[in-house]
Motif scaffolding. Structure first.
Motif, PDB file in Angstrom:
ATOM      1  N   ILE A 166       1.071  -1.314  -0.061  1.00  0.00           N
ATOM      2  CA  ILE A 166      -0.052   0.152  -0.173  1.00  0.00           C
ATOM      3  C   ILE A 166       0.777   1.273   0.140  1.00  0.00           C
ATOM      4  CG2 ILE A 166      -2.068  -0.976   1.146  1.00  0.00           C
ATOM      5  CD1 ILE A 166      -1.238   0.189   3.739  1.00  0.00           C
ATOM      6  N   GLU A 167       0.329   2.239  -0.447  1.00  0.00           N
ATOM      7  CA  GLU A 167       1.046   3.563  -0.527  1.00  0.00           C
ATOM      8  C   GLU A 167       1.746   4.135   0.679  1.00  0.00           C
ATOM      9  OE1 GLU A 167      -2.079   3.142  -1.037  1.00  0.00           O
ATOM     10  OE2 GLU A 167      -2.374   3.187  -3.491  1.00  0.00           O
ATOM     11  N   SER A 168       2.704   4.947   0.488  1.00  0.00           N
ATOM     12  CA  SER A 168       3.462   5.466   1.660  1.00  0.00           C
ATOM     13  C   SER A 168       2.365   6.319   2.559  1.00  0.00           C
ATOM     14  CB  SER A 168       4.829   6.628   1.068  1.00  0.00           C
ATOM     15  OG  SER A 168       4.097   7.392   0.232  1.00  0.00           O
ATOM     16  N   THR A 169       2.969   6.553   3.847  1.00  0.00           N
ATOM     17  CA  THR A 169       2.635   7.519   4.652  1.00  0.00           C
ATOM     18  C   THR A 169       2.894   8.830   4.261  1.00  0.00           C
ATOM     19  OG1 THR A 169       3.028   5.831   6.565  1.00  0.00           O
ATOM     20  CG2 THR A 169       2.564   8.264   7.019  1.00  0.00           C
ATOM     21  N   ILE A 170       1.927   9.766   4.333  1.00  0.00           N
ATOM     22  CA  ILE A 170       2.382  11.305   3.740  1.00  0.00           C
ATOM     23  C   ILE A 170       2.164  12.252   5.047  1.00  0.00           C
ATOM     24  CG2 ILE A 170       2.020  13.058   2.295  1.00  0.00           C
ATOM     25  CD1 ILE A 170       0.629  11.164   0.240  1.00  0.00           C
ATOM     26  N   VAL A 171       3.356  12.876   5.196  1.00  0.00           N
ATOM     27  CA  VAL A 171       3.357  13.880   6.432  1.00  0.00           C
ATOM     28  C   VAL A 171       3.672  15.224   5.680  1.00  0.00           C
ATOM     29  CG1 VAL A 171       4.255  14.542   8.557  1.00  0.00           C
ATOM     30  CG2 VAL A 171       4.242  12.090   7.856  1.00  0.00           C
ATOM     31  N   TYR A 172       2.627  16.369   6.228  1.00  0.00           N
ATOM     32  CA  TYR A 172       2.776  17.383   5.930  1.00  0.00           C
ATOM     33  C   TYR A 172       3.596  18.240   6.632  1.00  0.00           C
ATOM     34  CZ  TYR A 172       0.719  22.179   4.526  1.00  0.00           C
ATOM     35  OH  TYR A 172       0.603  23.393   4.172  1.00  0.00           O
ATOM     36  N   LEU A 173       4.760  19.007   6.419  1.00  0.00           N
ATOM     37  CA  LEU A 173       5.874  19.681   7.487  1.00  0.00           C
ATOM     38  C   LEU A 173       5.990  21.226   6.992  1.00  0.00           C
ATOM     39  CD1 LEU A 173       8.362  17.008   7.831  1.00  0.00           C
ATOM     40  CD2 LEU A 173       6.577  17.731   9.456  1.00  0.00           C
TER      41      LEU A 173
END
Ligand code: TXA
Ligand code: MG
Length: 319
Positions: free
Chosen positions: A167-174
């Protein structure tokens, strides 16, 4: 010429190359070539405002694609790259707006796959790559899936075996002091919290709008219903009675032997293994003669967050 040499020459020519990663296969193009990137949108049928992830060879390359990189980004990159984590940062002016869907931010990740890492090292640039599926459909986890999705529309498919995470990557908004998870993946909120020494926020707790995070996604063509056991039993009884064929993905052993139960996949109880196989299972069940796919709802605990997110987006409501 070996396969990596061929992929490299296609990328340098502004062509599209499907690349293996540990999460899902990507549809790649030179991230700094707007014409090449535009082809990604055309081939996928993806809205031009939906930004792409740029794959880079290592942490040091981060500053060629992003500016004002916060300390949190360095910490997460050191802890999890190469790996299934995408960071959203301020865009470096050299990154074309075509690649970021017009955003002033950019999504970066170092994928953990030996073939693509070697390709990136030799390419000496960034590879913009969304998942290599048509817009809204199930992401591919093998080169056969990429062929099914895109066929001859992709110039070259680089073989890397089945994707290990699935499944696709974890996305973190920084950006602007924030640390917000925009998409759940293998790397969990708790793992991020430990590295950052603070609590990351979850997008669903906030009312922010994110480009390209439309709810209906990762979807089979036939209806998929996500059900707890009592409802699953009820629906099966009903479908049997109505003589309507269905497929099932459940943690339980089959509780019907009816002629209308087309196939019954016994799902793994382990969330990591479940995620690895999820998209292959959904693709297989989507191809059968049945009318719908019934999926038993996994537990609502943290190890299952990412799987539940994908299932909820794939699911139809019964109403
Ligand atoms: O595991 C993955 O992340 C895979 C592999 C190929 O690396 N890629 C992938 O890409 O899932 P894609 O395009 O299917 O999903 C990327 C998502 C977009 O839907 C968008 O929501 C988000 O990343 N994204 C990209 N750039 C963004 C930005 N600047 N701001 C907010 N979200 C962004
Ligand atoms: Mg995608």
């Amino acid at each position: 010429m070996n396969t990596i040499d061929r992929a490299l020459s296609f990328l340098k020519d502004g062509k599209l190359v499907a690349i293996p990663t540990e999460t899902v296969y990507g549809l790649g193009a030179d991230a700094k070539n707007p014409l090449a990137v535009q082809k990604i949108y055309e081939v996928k049928g993806r809205p031009p405002t939906n930004p792409l992830i740029i794959h880079i060879p290592n942490i040091d390359a981060m500053s060629h694609f992003a500016t004002d990189i916060p300390e949190d980004a360095w910490k997460l990159a050191k802890a999890f790259w190469p790996g299934p984590l995408t960071l959203i940062l301020n865009r470096h002016e050299s990154v074309p707006l075509a690649t970021t869907g017009g955003q002033d931010t950019v999504a970066l990740r170092v994928p953990n796959h030996p073939v693509t890492l070697e390709l990136l090292k030799r390419f000496k640039g960034g590879i913009a790559a969304p998942s290599a599926n048509r817009y809204g459909r199930i992401s591919p986890t093998t080169t056969e899936h990429v062929m099914e999705e895109l066929g001859s529309k992709v110039d070259y498919i680089l073989e890397g075996g089945p994707c290990q995470i699935g499944i696709e990557s974890t996305i973190v908004y920084l950006v602007a002091g924030n640390a917000i998870i925009l998409r759940q993946g293998r790397i969990s909120p708790s793992e991020l919290n430990i590295v950052l020494g603070k609590e990351v926020m979850l997008k669903n707790e906030l009312s922010i709008q994110v480009p390209g995070s439309s709810l209906a996604h990762y979807a089979p063509l036939k209806p998929l219903y996500l059900l707890a056991i009592p409802s699953l039993k009820d629906i099966i009884t009903q479908l049997d009675h109505q003589k309507r064929p269905y497929d099932v993905l459940s943690f339980s052993a089959p509780f019907t032997a009816s002629d209308y139960m087309n196939s019954w996949i016994r799902a793994s109880q382990d969330p990591i293994h479940y995620a690895q196989q999820l998209y292959s299972h959904l693709r297989a069940l989507d191809k059968t003669e049945s009318e719908c796919i019934l999926v038993e709802m996994p537990p609502l605990t943290e190890p299952w967050f990412a799987v539940n997110d994908r299932l909820q987006r794939a699911a139809h409501s019964l109403e």
